[in-house]
Design a protein around this motif. Structure first.
Motif, PDB file in Angstrom:
ATOM      1  N   LEU A  13       0.826  -1.206   0.000  1.00 27.15           N
ATOM      2  CA  LEU A  13       0.000   0.000   0.000  1.00 27.15           C
ATOM      3  C   LEU A  13       0.861   1.256   0.000  1.00 27.15           C
ATOM      4  O   LEU A  13       0.630   2.186  -0.776  1.00 27.15           O
ATOM      5  CB  LEU A  13      -0.921  -0.003   1.221  1.00 27.15           C
ATOM      6  N   LEU A  14       1.871   1.289   0.852  1.00 27.16           N
ATOM      7  CA  LEU A  14       2.735   2.469   0.934  1.00 27.16           C
ATOM      8  C   LEU A  14       3.505   2.685  -0.363  1.00 27.16           C
ATOM      9  O   LEU A  14       3.823   3.828  -0.724  1.00 27.16           O
ATOM     10  CB  LEU A  14       3.703   2.332   2.109  1.00 27.16           C
ATOM     11  N   ALA A  15       3.802   1.605  -1.071  1.00 29.25           N
ATOM     12  CA  ALA A  15       4.503   1.737  -2.354  1.00 29.25           C
ATOM     13  C   ALA A  15       3.637   2.439  -3.397  1.00 29.25           C
ATOM     14  O   ALA A  15       4.162   2.951  -4.395  1.00 29.25           O
ATOM     15  CB  ALA A  15       4.933   0.364  -2.857  1.00 29.25           C
ATOM     16  N   LEU A  16       2.328   2.452  -3.188  1.00 32.99           N
ATOM     17  CA  LEU A  16       1.424   3.130  -4.127  1.00 32.99           C
ATOM     18  C   LEU A  16       1.378   4.638  -3.901  1.00 32.99           C
ATOM     19  O   LEU A  16       0.849   5.373  -4.743  1.00 32.99           O
ATOM     20  CB  LEU A  16       0.001   2.571  -3.988  1.00 32.99           C
ATOM     21  N   ALA A  17       1.896   5.100  -2.771  1.00 30.03           N
ATOM     22  CA  ALA A  17       1.754   6.513  -2.408  1.00 30.03           C
ATOM     23  C   ALA A  17       2.472   7.409  -3.405  1.00 30.03           C
ATOM     24  O   ALA A  17       3.666   7.234  -3.657  1.00 30.03           O
ATOM     25  CB  ALA A  17       2.302   6.739  -1.007  1.00 30.03           C
ATOM     26  N   ALA A 286      -2.596   8.156 -10.390  1.00 29.00           N
ATOM     27  CA  ALA A 286      -1.763   8.398  -9.212  1.00 29.00           C
ATOM     28  C   ALA A 286      -2.560   8.381  -7.921  1.00 29.00           C
ATOM     29  O   ALA A 286      -1.980   8.505  -6.841  1.00 29.00           O
ATOM     30  CB  ALA A 286      -1.054   9.741  -9.355  1.00 29.00           C
ATOM     31  N   THR A 287      -3.872   8.237  -7.994  1.00 24.10           N
ATOM     32  CA  THR A 287      -4.722   8.260  -6.808  1.00 24.10           C
ATOM     33  C   THR A 287      -4.821   6.868  -6.200  1.00 24.10           C
ATOM     34  O   THR A 287      -5.175   5.908  -6.884  1.00 24.10           O
ATOM     35  CB  THR A 287      -6.131   8.768  -7.155  1.00 24.10           C
ATOM     36  N   VAL A 288      -4.508   6.755  -4.912  1.00 26.25           N
ATOM     37  CA  VAL A 288      -4.619   5.478  -4.216  1.00 26.25           C
ATOM     38  C   VAL A 288      -6.070   5.262  -3.824  1.00 26.25           C
ATOM     39  O   VAL A 288      -6.735   6.166  -3.302  1.00 26.25           O
ATOM     40  CB  VAL A 288      -3.731   5.448  -2.958  1.00 26.25           C
ATOM     41  N   ALA A 289      -6.578   4.067  -4.084  1.00 24.55           N
ATOM     42  CA  ALA A 289      -7.928   3.695  -3.677  1.00 24.55           C
ATOM     43  C   ALA A 289      -7.824   2.635  -2.590  1.00 24.55           C
ATOM     44  O   ALA A 289      -7.196   1.594  -2.790  1.00 24.55           O
ATOM     45  CB  ALA A 289      -8.728   3.165  -4.857  1.00 24.55           C
TER      46      ALA A 289
END
Length: 394
Positions: A13-17, A286-289
């Protein structure tokens, strides 16, 4: 489907930030945010030798002889010179006159008209009661490295160093979407099987502790086109979209297909976690869901473990979760199953006391929870007094 372990899910999840832009913010607007660049002094502090006390500026070599008082050095008055045999009245923050090398505090001075004599032991050495030029910092000094969180103390230092604006990361933008035809806004009479929407205000309250911008866009009905449009609209503004409900596998659990229809790539879905198994994460551009479960306890726990660390990472923080602690158990706990469990517990005189009613929809005792007791999958029963790992949440 294999359930994803919690540590791996958090890392993914943090890698998606996404990386956020830097902006120049006024000092107060920068509070609690993270410096995106180092801060250097643009001036010298103090800018001149200043008195630390009210008293008289004079030459130390002349301390024990009568002196003539000429001139007065108050804060903000340009420095002047005193001749041998003379002293100047000086106040805290006043510039030390040229020729003076010590301050005699007023409690140890005897003044009769313009005549000044020593009335006590006097200062012990030259330089006493003087704040030397540059003793705090000088022009060009590195004062604050990038990554520093702006606190009131940082605001004070930056202001003294000559800064009215600070380079900080833009506030992360977060949209909260609640899904479920059974939900009604808080305060609205709930009839039949309707439920007040408690997850959205809970999430907003948790996020209020962080330097983020939050939009609660209300309740979205369980309709694929409506949900898809809501995701697309939110992604146009938000860095994070967080939903509650609709992330499981029922016919009315439409978050996953709606995200895909809105152009999302799903990174993971379903964790080896109790409560919170149906958590989902992906991104629309670029938006995390982040799809949290709908049960309020599951939403609360997964928000603590995933949403807050993600928001903190976007905001530039290094410390994303409270450091784990160890505490003795006040009462025994049974063996765990195939998922990592986070057991809500009160702090009773330094011992973790698991709360009764661990059902993922039971809110009544949640305010008593001070810690989450972390129990790995397939852990044996834990007896009262056993040391356990906890994460403090209150």
């Amino acid at each position: 489907m294999t359930l994803l372990p919690v540590p791996e899910a958090l890392a993914r999840l943090l890698a998606l930030a996404p990386a956020l832009e830097t902006e120049q913010a006024p000092l107060l607007a920068a509070l609690d945010r993270t410096l995106a660049a180092p801060i250097h002094a643009t001036r010298t502090q103090p800018a001149a030798d200043l008195s630390a006390m009210d008293g008289y500026a004079l030459r130390f070599a002349e301390l024990r002889q009568p002196l003539t008082v000429t001139g007065e050095a108050a804060a903000g008055v340009a420095p002047f010179a005193i001749a041998p045999g003379h002293a100047a009245r000086i106040f805290t923050g006043g510039a030390v006159p040229d020729g003076a090398d010590v301050v005699l505090i007023q409690e140890e001075a005897i003044r009769d008209g313009d005549r000044l004599t020593l009335g006590g032991e006097g200062p012990p050495a030259p330089g006493a009661h003087i704040r030397r030029k540059g003793s705090d910092f000088t022009t060009g000094d590195l004062l604050l490295p990038a990554g520093t969180v702006v606190t009131p103390a940082v605001v004070a230092l930056a202001a003294a160093a000559g800064h009215a604006l600070l380079p900080v990361l833009r506030r992360p933008r977060i949209v909260i979407l609640s899904t479920g035809d059974e939900l009604v806004p808080p305060g609205t009479p709930a009839t039949g099987i309707q439920l007040p929407s408690s997850n959205a205000p809970m999430l907003a309250a948790l996020l209020a502790r962080l330097p983020v911008e939050v939009q609660d866009r209300g309740i979205v009905r369980d309709d694929l086109p409506t949900l898809t449009a809501a995701f697309r609209d939110a992604a146009a503004w938000a860095d994070i979209i967080v939903t509650t409900g609709g992330a499981s596998v029922g016919d009315h659990d439409l978050v996953r297909p709606a995200l895909v229809a809105a152009g999302a790539e799903i990174d993971f879905w379903r964790l080896a976690l109790k409560p919170g198994k149906p958590l989902m994460a992906g991104h629309i551009g670029a938006t995390v869901a982040l799809g949290l479960p709908g049960n309020p306890i599951s939403a609360y726990v997964t928000a603590l473990l995933f949403l807050l660390p993600l928001a903190a990472r976007l905001a530039g923080a290094d410390h994303l979760l409270p450091p784990p602690e160890t505490m003795p158990l006040a009462t025994p706990l049974p063996a765990t199953g195939p998922r990592r469990e986070y057991v809500r517990a009160a702090d009773r005189e330094g011992a973790a006391c698991p709360l009764t009613g661990q059902d993922s929809a039971a809110l009544r005792r949640l305010p008593e929870a001070a810690v989450l007791v972390l129990r790995d999958a397939h852990s044996p029963p834990a007896v009262a007094g056993a040391m356990v790992t906890v994460v403090r949440i209150a």
